[in-house]
Design a protein around this motif. Structure first.
Motif, PDB file in Angstrom:
ATOM      1  N   LEU A   1       0.729  -1.281   0.150  1.00 28.15           N
ATOM      2  CA  LEU A   1      -0.156  -0.046  -0.099  1.00 28.15           C
ATOM      3  C   LEU A   1       0.843   1.360   0.187  1.00 28.15           C
ATOM      4  O   LEU A   1       1.919   1.309   0.826  1.00 28.15           O
ATOM      5  N   SER A   2       0.392   2.247  -0.596  1.00 28.72           N
ATOM      6  CA  SER A   2       1.338   3.572  -0.599  1.00 28.72           C
ATOM      7  C   SER A   2       0.151   4.805  -0.718  1.00 28.72           C
ATOM      8  O   SER A   2      -0.735   4.642  -1.303  1.00 28.72           O
ATOM      9  N   LEU A   3       0.479   5.535   0.176  1.00 23.12           N
ATOM     10  CA  LEU A   3      -0.375   6.999   0.504  1.00 23.12           C
ATOM     11  C   LEU A   3       0.103   7.997   0.384  1.00 23.12           C
ATOM     12  O   LEU A   3       1.073   8.257   1.498  1.00 23.12           O
ATOM     13  N   HIS A   4      -0.055   9.048  -0.585  1.00 20.76           N
ATOM     14  CA  HIS A   4       0.778  10.054  -0.391  1.00 20.76           C
ATOM     15  C   HIS A   4       0.068  11.325   0.361  1.00 20.76           C
ATOM     16  O   HIS A   4      -1.144  11.369   0.418  1.00 20.76           O
ATOM     17  N   ALA A   5       0.740  12.288   0.762  1.00 21.34           N
ATOM     18  CA  ALA A   5       0.063  13.631   1.219  1.00 21.34           C
ATOM     19  C   ALA A   5      -1.118  13.983   0.276  1.00 21.34           C
ATOM     20  O   ALA A   5      -0.948  14.178  -0.856  1.00 21.34           O
ATOM     21  N   GLY A   6      -2.303  14.376   1.006  1.00 19.99           N
ATOM     22  CA  GLY A   6      -3.287  14.967   0.334  1.00 19.99           C
ATOM     23  C   GLY A   6      -4.298  13.875  -0.115  1.00 19.99           C
ATOM     24  O   GLY A   6      -5.282  14.338  -0.612  1.00 19.99           O
ATOM     25  N   GLN A   7      -3.732  12.521  -0.216  1.00 22.15           N
ATOM     26  CA  GLN A   7      -4.523  11.621  -0.658  1.00 22.15           C
ATOM     27  C   GLN A   7      -5.378  11.135   0.424  1.00 22.15           C
ATOM     28  O   GLN A   7      -5.130  11.042   1.396  1.00 22.15           O
ATOM     29  N   CYS A   8      -6.642  10.407   0.007  1.00 18.96           N
ATOM     30  CA  CYS A   8      -7.515   9.710   0.891  1.00 18.96           C
ATOM     31  C   CYS A   8      -7.673   8.271   0.414  1.00 18.96           C
ATOM     32  O   CYS A   8      -7.936   8.051  -0.691  1.00 18.96           O
ATOM     33  N   LEU A   9      -7.447   7.332   1.389  1.00 17.63           N
ATOM     34  CA  LEU A   9      -7.598   5.888   1.061  1.00 17.63           C
ATOM     35  C   LEU A   9      -8.288   5.053   1.974  1.00 17.63           C
ATOM     36  O   LEU A   9      -8.496   5.567   3.436  1.00 17.63           O
ATOM     37  N   ALA A  10      -9.561   4.462   1.540  1.00 21.48           N
ATOM     38  CA  ALA A  10     -10.538   3.846   2.552  1.00 21.48           C
ATOM     39  C   ALA A  10     -10.191   2.342   2.477  1.00 21.48           C
ATOM     40  O   ALA A  10      -9.909   1.694   1.404  1.00 21.48           O
ATOM     41  N   LEU A  11     -10.462   1.867   3.605  1.00 24.50           N
ATOM     42  CA  LEU A  11     -10.033   0.527   3.678  1.00 24.50           C
ATOM     43  C   LEU A  11     -11.085  -0.336   4.490  1.00 24.50           C
ATOM     44  O   LEU A  11     -11.775   0.164   5.337  1.00 24.50           O
ATOM     45  N   VAL A  12     -11.747  -1.184   3.740  1.00 24.56           N
ATOM     46  CA  VAL A  12     -12.878  -1.958   4.074  1.00 24.56           C
ATOM     47  C   VAL A  12     -12.839  -3.191   4.312  1.00 24.56           C
ATOM     48  O   VAL A  12     -11.676  -3.651   4.014  1.00 24.56           O
ATOM     49  N   GLY A  13     -13.635  -3.816   5.000  1.00 21.30           N
ATOM     50  CA  GLY A  13     -13.370  -5.248   5.264  1.00 21.30           C
ATOM     51  C   GLY A  13     -14.542  -5.834   6.371  1.00 21.30           C
ATOM     52  O   GLY A  13     -14.925  -4.844   7.171  1.00 21.30           O
ATOM     53  N   ARG A  14     -14.687  -7.035   6.370  1.00 23.85           N
ATOM     54  CA  ARG A  14     -15.700  -7.514   7.487  1.00 23.85           C
ATOM     55  C   ARG A  14     -14.777  -7.331   8.847  1.00 23.85           C
ATOM     56  O   ARG A  14     -13.595  -7.293   8.821  1.00 23.85           O
ATOM     57  N   SER A  15     -15.816  -7.568   9.831  1.00 23.42           N
ATOM     58  CA  SER A  15     -15.198  -7.713  11.290  1.00 23.42           C
ATOM     59  C   SER A  15     -14.049  -8.864  11.564  1.00 23.42           C
ATOM     60  O   SER A  15     -14.415 -10.063  10.872  1.00 23.42           O
ATOM     61  N   GLY A  16     -13.049  -8.654  11.719  1.00 20.56           N
ATOM     62  CA  GLY A  16     -11.917  -9.647  11.874  1.00 20.56           C
ATOM     63  C   GLY A  16     -11.227  -9.943  10.786  1.00 20.56           C
ATOM     64  O   GLY A  16     -10.218 -10.784  10.488  1.00 20.56           O
ATOM     65  N   SER A  17     -11.418  -8.981   9.770  1.00 19.36           N
ATOM     66  CA  SER A  17     -10.543  -9.206   8.625  1.00 19.36           C
ATOM     67  C   SER A  17      -8.974  -8.623   8.640  1.00 19.36           C
ATOM     68  O   SER A  17      -8.375  -8.900   7.954  1.00 19.36           O
TER      69      SER A  17
END
Lengths: 856, 234
Positions: free
Chosen positions: B33-49
């Motif tokens: 995963l790579s995330l730069h300044a000003g970027q927005c990234l969402a992480l989803v997943g089930r409980s316990g994922s």
């Protein structure tokens, strides 16, 4: 219920070992301090009782003189009483071993033909190489200096049967021959070990006067009531003697030690009081840990009463654990302190030294009651509180502290009201009550903890933190008020006790130093090795006094004869001194009288010109006497009435003292042979050089020469020794309070797990968290210190101005021993810091990963 | 810090936990995963994922059993725990689902907490606290106890706290999970707006695809692996 209780206790062991340990340690130390003091108290009385039983075990009555010796002509009059089956004389005195050890032994001269076989003589029939007990009796009479000693005494000095042992009584030297080793304790477990038994005639000839009798033991015939017989004998024998049952003699000793015992007991109870806070805090911790469990149990139908029982049962188990550890610990502490207490008993109260301590069923019952009762008392409030709470409250940890915050001000007001009421009662009605000082002290000690939540709130609530510094630490205390209050209160009570006693001891010591400046004015003091215990009859011989007076470097010699007598009503024991005052240029008698009441010049004039007496302050207070009254003493020929010229400050004995001229003394008490002497040297003479020369000149004689400075040092050493056991109690109480601090902080680590995890998540390092906890520990210590210093000052005032005067009769000038107090403060802060290290370390272990949804 | 490096890089990150039975449980397996300044990234997943585990790794709370985690180009794996803690304090802000405000501190004090931990002097700190509270509309509530705030207001305070030290990476763990839809929407708007204004990278962990849809990129965590752009509701 039992299962839930078992589960709760197992949970405590599994998850809260340190909390459990600290609580049990606290309770056990509280129990230990009470057990130690009660064991020592009982040991002191049992030592006296043991001595009485060992010597007079089968006697129904004992005749003692109002002065140490009894007229031998009384023995036939005793035997003439129809109720007396038999009677025999005893010659009892204390002698010093002339082997340089300075040890003292009790010599009991008994009639080997006495018709009883009491513990002391029973084994004589069974001991020794002689097959026939009659040989032993013959040896006791025929071998000069023959005596029987205990195997313990023989072993401690490396003696064997047949050895010769030099002893002294006053300036007289004698040689004893170890004739038999007799284990007196086999028959009387509490018999003194430092006892030597010999034929009465030999004891008289070697160490006393040929006809000196100190005691007559009596066995009654038939079913004569001892009380009736004692009263008749008392009438027949006249006022020069006292006829007592063994029980009455033991009661005498108990009365002598009453104040000493009461004070130690009161101090030990403070440790219990402090331990009680630990139980409170511990139960609180348990409730914090298990609040959800209680909430769930309540939801499932558990009654509030069942919750109450559950919590109390858990506290009871903690109390029993504390008792199980505390009783043996206390007994061990008593053993560690027995020497110093024993030394106090012998040097201050002139009683038997404690040779053996026994853990009696009574002490075990007291210890168990204190531990169990204290644990239940400590648990009852939080248990009641918890049992009354609703489920929602049980599930929210902060609501408990909010409750504490709400009650902080009312509690503080209640404390102020109670203290004020106590003070007003004391001023208005406490005057005639001996226990009034203790009652007021108790009210103050109860009030102090009640003030604590209010004080913490007042100190912390207005502060606005600007960082992780001390302001936040102080503020955090107000947030978890319930937990922090317990620790601060325990510490405040402990510090009050410590500071109060330090101020008392410091003031007392300073007063004593000032008093010594006035009274100890001679340059060299001469006494004998046996003087400390055998002051009554440890005499200086006339040749010695002549030699001392003839020295060119001696300007004047003063001699003193001291005797233990009673007031005619038998209510007060008095050390009466007869002094042959000398005219010393530049040192007037008036300037040497440390007068509490009376004009020094007038008192000195009356003392020298008439049969007047100056009495010590304790006697004046206890007997209600003053200038203008008469001191009526029981003399060998009946009551002796001496007009009181003045009252002097006196710190030599709480029992009572009086002094008059040697001439007056000799006129009423038959003997004017002195016990010790004071030398005033010529100007320019070096006291140390004179002492050294006197020691050289009189080498081999049982004489003790002390310079003024040495005597002062020894007096102060005895003073310090008297308070040694008090310091042990102070240390134990501080240890308990430190446990309380550690406990409170560990509880907070547990309670604030979420908060700490948040701090860590926000970037606080472990060290920062630990420092914050140490800061909170120090903040608690600081508040405890501030309150404790205030409480200590109040307690000191009470001890110095009220309790001490009422129970001991001494005027003590208040003094602030700054050095000792500074050291004490440093020790307290050090202990607080040490107590905070483990919780601080533990707090630093919290991880940000521990944050859960309902932590904060 | 808005330098040449991405704010957050997960490089073949793996996380294996020992299980009670003695066998191992793989939670993350080669995550990149790579995330730069000003970027927005969402992480989803089930409980316990493994969402929370990934968040802990990104925050330096835990270290991976394999792979690397880099914040502004610095590898957390080579750092001591203290160094990671300091880095978290200086460069990472965290917004929690349950706000985690300290109830005994007032609004301004809660916001100032990271500054206190940093040992920052009072004047500058107060100014920054005031500025942030002004931007979320709570300037007039700064002295209020947090217990008097609504859920949405509490999350705004938590957001201010997370941004106090001007982090380069903002981690938001279910930031709207405890709020009603409308309030959640407002908070989400504010979060995105302030992240952009502060020029920090935002990693938004959520189980709501609606919330996730507001991010530039969406990843789903499934069986320990990341899958980009799962189905997004319209």
């Amino acid at each position: 219920m039992i299962r839930v209780l078992g589960h709760g206790l197992l949970g405590l062991v599994r998850e809260g070992r340190t909390l459990l340990l600290l609580t049990v340690v606290g309770v056990s130390l509280g129990v230990g301090s009470v057990v130690a003091i009660q064991t020592l108290n009982q040991g002191a009385l049992q030592a006296f009782g043991g001595s009485v039983r060992a010597v007079s075990g089968q006697a129904d009555l004992t005749v003692l003189g109002t002065v140490p010796t009894i007229d031998p002509a009384l023995l036939p009059r005793v035997l003439a009483d129809p109720a007396v089956r038999d009677a025999w004389p005893l010659c009892r005195l204390d002698a010093a071993l002339a082997d340089g050890s300075g040890d003292l032994i009790q010599i009991v001269g008994f009639d080997v033909f006495a018709p009883v076989r009491y513990p002391l003589t029973r084994q004589l029939d069974e001991t020794g190489s002689a097959a026939d007990p009659g040989d032993l009796v013959a040896a006791a009479m025929a071998v000069p200096g023959w005596c029987a000693v205990t195997p313990h005494l023989a072993a401690s000095h490396g003696w064997a049967v047949g050895d010769t042992v030099p002893v002294s009584s006053g300036s007289r030297l004698a040689r004893l021959v170890i004739g038999a080793l007799v284990d007196f304790q086999r028959y009387e477990p509490l018999a003194p070990v430092n006892i030597a038994v010999m034929d009465v005639a030999q004891a008289q000839a070697l160490l006393a006067r040929p006809d000196a009798i100190h005691q007559i033991d009596i066995v009654l015939a038939g079913d004569e009531d001892p009380g009736t017989a004692a009263a008749r004998l008392q009438r027949n024998l006249g006022p020069g003697v006292r006829v007592l049952t063994p029980e009455q003699r033991a009661e005498d000793a108990a009365g002598l030690l009453a104040a000493f015992r009461l004070n130690l007991t009161a101090l030990s109870l403070i440790s219990v009081f402090v331990g009680l806070f630990l139980v409170l805090a511990s139960v609180q911790a348990s409730l914090v840990r298990r609040r959800r469990e209680f909430g769930v149990l309540r939801v499932l139908g558990m009654q509030p009463r069942q919750v109450l029982v559950l919590i109390l049962a858990e506290a009871g188990v903690l109390g029993l654990l504390g008792v199980a550890i505390g009783i043996p610990t206390g007994f061990r502490i008593a053993l560690w302190n027995v020497e110093t207490v024993s030394a106090t008993l012998t040097s201050i109260y002139v009683l038997e030294e404690i040779s053996r301590l026994v853990l009696t069923p009574t002490v075990i019952i007291i210890g168990t009651a204190v531990g169990l009762g204290g644990a239940l008392c400590g648990a009852v409030l939080p248990a009641l509180d918890m049992s009354r709470r609703g489920v929602v409250e049980l599930l929210s940890p902060l609501t408990m502290h909010e409750g504490a915050r709400r009650t902080a001000v009312p509690l503080a007001l209640l404390a102020v009201a109670a203290m004020t009421a106590g003070l007003l009662w004391f001023v208005a009605a406490g005057g005639g009550n001996r226990y009034a000082g203790f009652i007021l002290g108790f009210v103050m000690l109860i009030g102090l903890p009640l003030l604590v939540p209010g004080v913490i709130r007042a100190a912390g609530a207005p502060l606005r933190p600007r960082g992780l510094g001390w302001v936040l630490s102080l503020r955090n205390l107000t947030i978890r008020l319930r937990t922090s209050s317990f620790a601060v209160a325990a510490l405040a009570v402990t510090i009050s006790m410590m500071v109060g006693i330090t101020l008392l001891v410091g003031s007392f010591r300073q007063t004593l130093v000032t008093w010594l400046d006035v009274t100890i004015r001679a340059d060299v003091y001469v006494s004998t090795e046996s003087w400390i215990r055998a002051g009554n009859e440890a005499f200086l011989d006339a040749e010695l006094l002549t030699a001392l007076g003839g020295r060119p470097d001696v300007q004047a010699v003063e001699t003193q004869r001291r005797l233990r007598v009673s007031t005619a009503d038998g209510r007060h024991r008095v050390w009466l001194s007869g002094i042959a005052f000398s005219a010393v240029p530049g040192v007037t008698l008036a300037s040497r009288l440390p007068l509490y009441a009376g004009d020094p010049e007038a008192v000195a004039g009356r003392l020298l010109a008439s049969e007047a007496v100056v009495i010590g302050e304790p006697l004046a207070r206890k007997a209600g006497l003053g200038p203008g009254d008469d001191l009526v003493l029981a003399g060998p020929d009946g009551p002796v009435s001496l007009p009181i010229a003045g009252v002097a400050f006196d710190y030599t004995s709480e029992a009572g003292t009086a002094f008059t001229t040697l001439e007056t003394f000799g006129r009423h008490f038959r003997s004017d042979q002195p016990n010790n002497a004071a030398l005033f040297l010529q100007p320019g003479a070096d006291p140390d050089a004179v002492v050294a020369e006197l020691q050289r000149t009189h080498r081999g004689r049982p004489l003790v020469f002390r310079s003024n400075a040495t005597l002062r040092r020894e007096v102060l050493a005895i003073f310090d020794q008297t308070f040694a056991v008090t310091r042990t109690l102070q240390t134990m109480a501080l240890f308990i309070a430190a446990c309380g601090l550690a406990l409170a902080q560990l509880i907070q680590v547990r309670e604030r797990a979420g908060e700490l995890a948040l701090f860590r998540a926000l970037g606080a390092t472990r060290a920062q968290i630990s420092r914050m906890f140490l800061g909170e520990g120090l903040a608690m210590a600081g508040l405890g210190l501030a309150l404790g210093l205030g409480g200590g000052a109040g307690l000191a005032a009470l001890l110095i101005l009220v309790i001490n005067r009422e129970w001991f009769g001494w005027t003590i000038r208040p003094d602030v021993p700054l050095g000792a107090l500074a050291l004490e403060v440093a020790v307290i802060l050090g202990a607080a810091l040490a107590a905070g290290i483990y919780p601080a370390w533990k707090s630093g272990l919290s991880s940000p990963a521990q944050l859960s949804r309902d932590d904060l | 810090m808005n330098g040449p490096f991405p704010s957050l890089v997960l490089d073949r990150v793996g996380m294996v936990f020992p299980a009670a039975s003695g066998s191992a449980r793989t939670v993350l397996d080669g995550v990149d995963l790579s995330l730069h300044a000003g970027q927005c990234l969402a992480l989803v997943g089930r409980s316990g994922s493994g969402k929370t585990t990934l968040l802990h790794l990104a925050a330096g709370i835990a270290v991976p059993t394999s792979g690397r985690v880099l914040i502004d180009g610095e590898d957390l794996g080579g750092m001591t725990e203290n160094a990671r803690t300091r880095l978290r304090r200086d460069r990472i802000g965290i917004v929690f689902q349950f706000f985690h405000l300290l109830p005994h501190l007032n609004v301004a004090e809660n916001v100032a907490l990271p500054g206190w931990i940093d040992g920052r002097p009072g004047g500058g700190l107060e100014k920054r606290v005031g500025e942030l509270l002004d931007r979320v509309g709570l300037a007039d509530r700064s002295r209020d106890p947090v217990g008097r705030l609504s859920g949405g207001e509490m999350q705004r305070v938590a957001l201010c706290r997370a941004l106090l030290n001007k982090p380069s990476l903002l981690l938001a763990d279910e930031p709207t999970g405890s709020l009603d839809d409308r309030t959640g929407q407002v908070i989400l708007d504010l979060l995105l707006e302030m992240a952009e204004a502060e020029r920090c990278a935002l990693l938004l962990v959520t189980h709501s695809l609606t919330v996730a849809a507001r991010a530039e990129r969406i990843f789903e965590l499934h069986d320990g692996r990341l899958r980009q752009d799962p189905g997004v509701p319209s």
